[in-house]
Design a protein around this motif. Structure first.
Motif, short mmCIF file in Angstrom:
data_model
loop_
_atom_site.label_atom_id
_atom_site.label_comp_id
_atom_site.label_asym_id
_atom_site.label_seq_id
_atom_site.Cartn_x
_atom_site.Cartn_y
_atom_site.Cartn_z
N LYS A 20 -11.40 14.05 3.74
CA LYS A 20 -11.98 14.11 2.12
C LYS A 20 -12.03 15.46 1.90
N GLU A 21 -12.17 16.35 3.02
CA GLU A 21 -12.25 17.85 2.53
C GLU A 21 -11.07 18.55 2.09
N LYS A 22 -9.82 17.83 2.81
CA LYS A 22 -8.59 18.56 2.17
C LYS A 22 -8.11 17.90 1.10
N GLY A 23 -9.03 16.98 0.42
CA GLY A 23 -8.39 16.27 -0.70
C GLY A 23 -7.66 15.03 -0.57
N LEU A 24 -7.39 14.62 0.64
CA LEU A 24 -6.56 13.52 0.88
C LEU A 24 -7.45 12.15 0.78
N ILE A 25 -7.91 11.82 -0.72
CA ILE A 25 -8.44 10.61 -0.92
C ILE A 25 -7.60 9.21 -1.06
N ARG A 26 -7.67 8.40 -0.07
CA ARG A 26 -6.97 7.28 -0.06
C ARG A 26 -7.66 6.13 -0.73
N LYS A 27 -6.78 5.77 -1.90
CA LYS A 27 -7.36 4.63 -2.73
C LYS A 27 -6.65 3.35 -2.46
N GLY A 28 -5.77 3.44 -1.65
CA GLY A 28 -5.12 2.14 -0.94
C GLY A 28 -3.92 1.87 -1.99
N ALA A 29 -2.97 0.99 -1.35
CA ALA A 29 -1.84 0.49 -2.15
C ALA A 29 -1.59 -1.04 -1.97
N GLY A 30 -2.09 -1.87 -2.88
CA GLY A 30 -1.97 -3.29 -2.73
C GLY A 30 -0.36 -3.57 -3.40
N LEU A 31 -0.02 -4.50 -2.74
CA LEU A 31 1.33 -4.97 -3.36
C LEU A 31 1.15 -5.71 -4.72
N LYS A 32 2.31 -5.60 -5.57
CA LYS A 32 2.00 -6.16 -6.92
C LYS A 32 1.85 -7.63 -6.68
N GLU A 33 2.68 -8.23 -5.76
CA GLU A 33 2.44 -9.73 -5.69
C GLU A 33 2.75 -9.97 -4.15
N PRO A 34 2.08 -11.32 -3.81
CA PRO A 34 2.71 -11.60 -2.44
C PRO A 34 4.18 -11.70 -2.08
N ASP A 35 4.78 -11.10 -1.19
CA ASP A 35 6.13 -11.49 -0.88
C ASP A 35 6.31 -12.53 0.10
N PRO A 36 6.98 -13.76 -0.49
CA PRO A 36 7.15 -14.83 0.28
C PRO A 36 7.95 -14.49 1.82
N LYS A 37 8.72 -13.70 1.57
CA LYS A 37 9.33 -13.19 2.83
C LYS A 37 8.66 -12.63 4.12
N VAL A 38 7.48 -11.72 3.52
CA VAL A 38 6.72 -11.21 4.44
C VAL A 38 5.50 -12.20 4.99
N ARG A 39 5.61 -13.02 3.95
CA ARG A 39 4.24 -14.26 4.50
C ARG A 39 5.06 -14.90 5.41
N SER A 40 6.28 -15.32 5.38
CA SER A 40 7.27 -16.19 6.40
C SER A 40 7.02 -15.46 7.62
N VAL A 41 7.00 -14.27 7.69
CA VAL A 41 6.97 -13.56 9.00
C VAL A 41 5.80 -13.71 9.58
N PHE A 42 4.64 -13.60 8.83
CA PHE A 42 3.22 -14.02 9.27
C PHE A 42 3.33 -15.07 9.81
N ASP A 43 3.63 -16.01 9.27
CA ASP A 43 3.51 -17.49 9.67
C ASP A 43 4.23 -17.94 10.93
N SER A 44 5.63 -17.31 10.91
CA SER A 44 6.58 -17.70 11.92
C SER A 44 6.33 -16.51 13.32
N GLY A 45 5.91 -15.40 12.88
CA GLY A 45 6.19 -14.37 13.97
C GLY A 45 7.39 -13.94 14.37
N LYS A 46 8.41 -14.08 13.53
CA LYS A 46 9.92 -13.67 13.90
C LYS A 46 10.44 -12.56 12.85
N GLU A 47 11.33 -11.90 13.30
CA GLU A 47 11.74 -10.68 12.51
C GLU A 47 12.63 -11.35 11.55
N LEU A 48 12.98 -10.52 10.53
CA LEU A 48 13.75 -11.13 9.39
C LEU A 48 14.68 -10.05 8.60
#
Length: 306
Positions: free
Chosen positions: A134-162
């Motif tokens: 904060k003192e250095k001015g590095l304010i992190r506001k976060g970066a949410g994705l525009k919409e859920p990526d179904p391929k990313v979600r499939s990796v969460f569900d399967s635990g396998k790389e893609l």
């Protein structure tokens, strides 16, 4: 004219067959090469991902979240890397806010009086990290994705790389997704509620790969066309000598016979079908005078009988 027509027909059929054959072979080679380069890109991304995850886990275990974040930021500017993200279960991007650090502080402080000196030191270090940024001015506001990526979600569900190819606009990207498992060393700060802490998403440009494929395709196409051209010249010469010239001789002889010159012979010594045709034509032309003689005798006999 006959010679040119037959010559062109034969050469055209052969060249079309060669073009189809070479074109099909070229297509298979391009597809195979593209698949090989895609596999190489996947292996490179896999090695990079394993290295990143190992580095992040080691730094996080030591409480150095700032180093882990710096590693991610530095790698984002790497050669051919279009984007590099760690996506949490809630579809937000890690290291772009203080949510994880705050959650860790809350979890550690929840132990109350049972907090040991090591844990107290970790809490103090996390607060200090937030304060310094904060003192250095590095304010992190976060970066949410525009919409859920179904391929990313499939990796969460399967635990396998893609890995897959993503074509967005005029860009073609190789996307590699690798799950980040919740290591036992992480339970102290992050708990064991999730088997996966997040998914590492690496997007690399396919520009160089496509360029190499295009260069190899053009080179193979040029070689194929030159080869077909040379084969065409060789075949034309061979066809002229074996087929066209002998048939032309037969045609010339037939014209002479049709004009009344029954002494004309075809001089072809080959033992193939064309040679057989010439041989039997010569025999037929020799027998024509006898036929005429027999015809005259028959006419004379008929007149005498009358």
């Amino acid at each position: 004219m006959f010679k040119k027509r037959l010559n062109i027909k034969i050469i055209t059929v052969i060249i079309i067959a060669l073009l189809i054959g070479f074109g099909f072979h070229l297509l298979l080679n391009i597809q195979s090469e593209y698949a090989d380069l895609h596999e190489q890109s996947t292996k490179k991304s896999s090695l990079l991902a394993a290295s990143i995850i190992k580095s992040i886990q080691n730094n996080m275990v030591e409480g150095r979240a700032d180093i882990a974040r710096r590693v991610i930021e530095d790698l984002k500017t790497g050669y051919e890397i279009e984007s590099l993200q760690i996506i949490r279960n809630n579809n937000t991007e890690a290291f772009t806010d203080h949510d994880t650090i705050n959650a860790v502080i809350k979890r550690l402080e929840s132990k109350g009086k049972d907090v040991d000196s090591e844990t107290a030191g970790e809490i103090k270090r996390f607060y200090s990290l937030i304060k310094d940024e904060k003192e250095k001015g590095l304010i992190r506001k976060g970066a949410g994705l525009k919409e859920p990526d179904p391929k990313v979600r499939s990796v969460f569900d399967s635990g396998k790389e893609l890995s897959y190819i993503d074509k967005t606009g005029d860009k073609e990207l190789h996307i590699y997704l690798k799950p980040i498992f919740n290591d036992g060393r992480c339970y102290k700060c992050h708990g064991s509620d999730y088997s996966l802490r997040g998914v590492l998403r690496i997007a690399t440009s396919m520009t160089e790969i496509n360029k190499r494929v295009a260069e190899n395709r053009n080179r193979a196409l040029a070689i194929s066309l030159i080869t077909i051209f040379i084969i065409g010249i060789i075949l034309r010469t061979a066809i002229n000598r074996v087929v066209i010239i002998p048939i032309s001789k037969i045609v010339e002889t037939l014209k002479a016979v049709a004009s009344g010159d029954l002494t004309k012979e075809i001089k072809i010594d080959s033992e193939d079908e064309v040679g057989e045709l010439a041989k039997w034509f010569n025999r037929m032309s020799k027998n024509i005078p006898l036929v005429e003689i027999f015809k005259h005798i028959r006419d004379s006999v008929n007149k005498t009988s009358i």
